[in-house]
Design a protein around this motif. Structure first.
Motif, PDB file in Angstrom:
ATOM      1  N   UNK A   1     -32.545  21.690  -4.965  1.00 57.25           N
ATOM      2  CA  UNK A   1     -31.541  21.129  -4.089  1.00 57.25           C
ATOM      3  C   UNK A   1     -31.346  22.085  -2.910  1.00 57.25           C
ATOM      4  N   UNK A   2     -31.953  21.760  -1.781  1.00 58.47           N
ATOM      5  CA  UNK A   2     -31.868  22.653  -0.634  1.00 58.47           C
ATOM      6  C   UNK A   2     -30.512  22.581   0.058  1.00 58.47           C
ATOM      7  N   UNK A   3     -29.700  21.597  -0.275  1.00 55.86           N
ATOM      8  CA  UNK A   3     -28.363  21.491   0.304  1.00 55.86           C
ATOM      9  C   UNK A   3     -27.500  22.709  -0.034  1.00 55.86           C
ATOM     10  N   UNK A   4     -27.670  23.258  -1.230  1.00 53.66           N
ATOM     11  CA  UNK A   4     -26.892  24.442  -1.610  1.00 53.66           C
ATOM     12  C   UNK A   4     -27.270  25.628  -0.731  1.00 53.66           C
ATOM     13  N   UNK A   5     -28.539  25.802  -0.491  1.00 59.05           N
ATOM     14  CA  UNK A   5     -28.992  26.872   0.402  1.00 59.05           C
ATOM     15  C   UNK A   5     -28.463  26.667   1.816  1.00 59.05           C
ATOM     16  N   UNK A   6     -28.496  25.418   2.292  1.00 60.97           N
ATOM     17  CA  UNK A   6     -27.952  25.114   3.612  1.00 60.97           C
ATOM     18  C   UNK A   6     -26.462  25.442   3.677  1.00 60.97           C
ATOM     19  N   UNK A   7     -25.731  25.094   2.651  1.00 59.41           N
ATOM     20  CA  UNK A   7     -24.286  25.340   2.643  1.00 59.41           C
ATOM     21  C   UNK A   7     -23.968  26.825   2.550  1.00 59.41           C
ATOM     22  N   UNK A   8     -24.754  27.574   1.816  1.00 55.56           N
ATOM     23  CA  UNK A   8     -24.537  29.021   1.761  1.00 55.56           C
ATOM     24  C   UNK A   8     -24.744  29.637   3.145  1.00 55.56           C
ATOM     25  N   UNK A  43     -25.112  15.099  -2.095  1.00 54.48           N
ATOM     26  CA  UNK A  43     -25.519  16.442  -2.513  1.00 54.48           C
ATOM     27  C   UNK A  43     -24.943  17.497  -1.574  1.00 54.48           C
ATOM     28  N   UNK A  44     -24.868  17.177  -0.280  1.00 51.84           N
ATOM     29  CA  UNK A  44     -24.315  18.114   0.697  1.00 51.84           C
ATOM     30  C   UNK A  44     -22.827  18.322   0.438  1.00 51.84           C
ATOM     31  N   UNK A  46     -21.225  17.998  -2.438  1.00 53.28           N
ATOM     32  CA  UNK A  46     -21.116  18.766  -3.685  1.00 53.28           C
ATOM     33  C   UNK A  46     -21.463  20.234  -3.441  1.00 53.28           C
ATOM     34  N   UNK A  47     -22.547  20.470  -2.713  1.00 45.18           N
ATOM     35  CA  UNK A  47     -22.995  21.840  -2.441  1.00 45.18           C
ATOM     36  C   UNK A  47     -21.980  22.593  -1.584  1.00 45.18           C
ATOM     37  N   UNK A  48     -21.380  21.907  -0.611  1.00 47.77           N
ATOM     38  CA  UNK A  48     -20.388  22.560   0.231  1.00 47.77           C
ATOM     39  C   UNK A  48     -19.180  23.000  -0.602  1.00 47.77           C
ATOM     40  N   UNK A  49     -18.743  22.140  -1.482  1.00 52.98           N
ATOM     41  CA  UNK A  49     -17.605  22.482  -2.345  1.00 52.98           C
ATOM     42  C   UNK A  49     -17.930  23.709  -3.195  1.00 52.98           C
ATOM     43  N   UNK A  50     -19.138  23.741  -3.758  1.00 53.26           N
ATOM     44  CA  UNK A  50     -19.544  24.870  -4.595  1.00 53.26           C
ATOM     45  C   UNK A  50     -19.714  26.149  -3.771  1.00 53.26           C
ATOM     46  N   UNK A  51     -20.372  26.053  -2.627  1.00 52.55           N
ATOM     47  CA  UNK A  51     -20.658  27.234  -1.802  1.00 52.55           C
ATOM     48  C   UNK A  51     -19.408  27.801  -1.143  1.00 52.55           C
ATOM     49  N   UNK A  64     -19.598  14.464   7.487  1.00 52.74           N
ATOM     50  CA  UNK A  64     -20.988  14.349   7.930  1.00 52.74           C
ATOM     51  C   UNK A  64     -21.083  13.221   8.944  1.00 52.74           C
ATOM     52  N   UNK A  65     -21.514  13.563  10.138  1.00 55.29           N
ATOM     53  CA  UNK A  65     -21.664  12.604  11.219  1.00 55.29           C
ATOM     54  C   UNK A  65     -23.149  12.274  11.325  1.00 55.29           C
ATOM     55  N   UNK A  66     -23.514  11.073  10.908  1.00 55.26           N
ATOM     56  CA  UNK A  66     -24.920  10.690  10.900  1.00 55.26           C
ATOM     57  C   UNK A  66     -25.371  10.283  12.302  1.00 55.26           C
TER      58      UNK A  66
END
Length: 113
Positions: A1-8, A43-44, A46-51, A64-66
């Protein structure tokens, strides 16, 4: 899940900006995301909340603005919307699309204290 890396990485960037611009908390964050950025919105989130736990962005709301994806065919000159990498031109069928937009992943706006 690269979203976690992005959020970190995003949290690190926010911390740098907080030191530079003297804010202590991020309340809301708007991220522009293109379809070619390969980000799954759920996933983004969830990852943001965790990071963000234990950081200046803990409890912040992530929006998130698409953005649309656009490309220009170098073979026939047609401009088209795209939703993935390496699509064929819908007009001529060639795989010579040059991405104009849609690969963005950038901060649009912050609400801070």
């Amino acid at each position: 899940m690269h979203e976690l890396s992005l959020c970190r990485s995003l949290i690190e960037l926010l911390q740098e900006q907080a030191e530079q611009h003297r804010f202590t908390r991020v309340k809301q964050l708007w991220l522009e995301v293109g379809p070619l950025a390969a980000v799954v919105p759920e996933a983004m989130q969830f990852a943001f909340e965790a990071a963000s736990r234990g950081s200046l962005a803990e409890g912040a709301r992530l929006h998130l603005v698409e953005l649309p994806g656009e490309a220009h065919c170098q073979a026939c000159g047609f401009e088209t919307s795209i939703s993935q990498w390496y699509q064929a031109c819908p007009r001529c069928g060639e795989y010579q699309l040059k991405v104009l937009s849609g690969d963005e992943l950038q901060i649009r706006e912050l609400e801070v204290e």
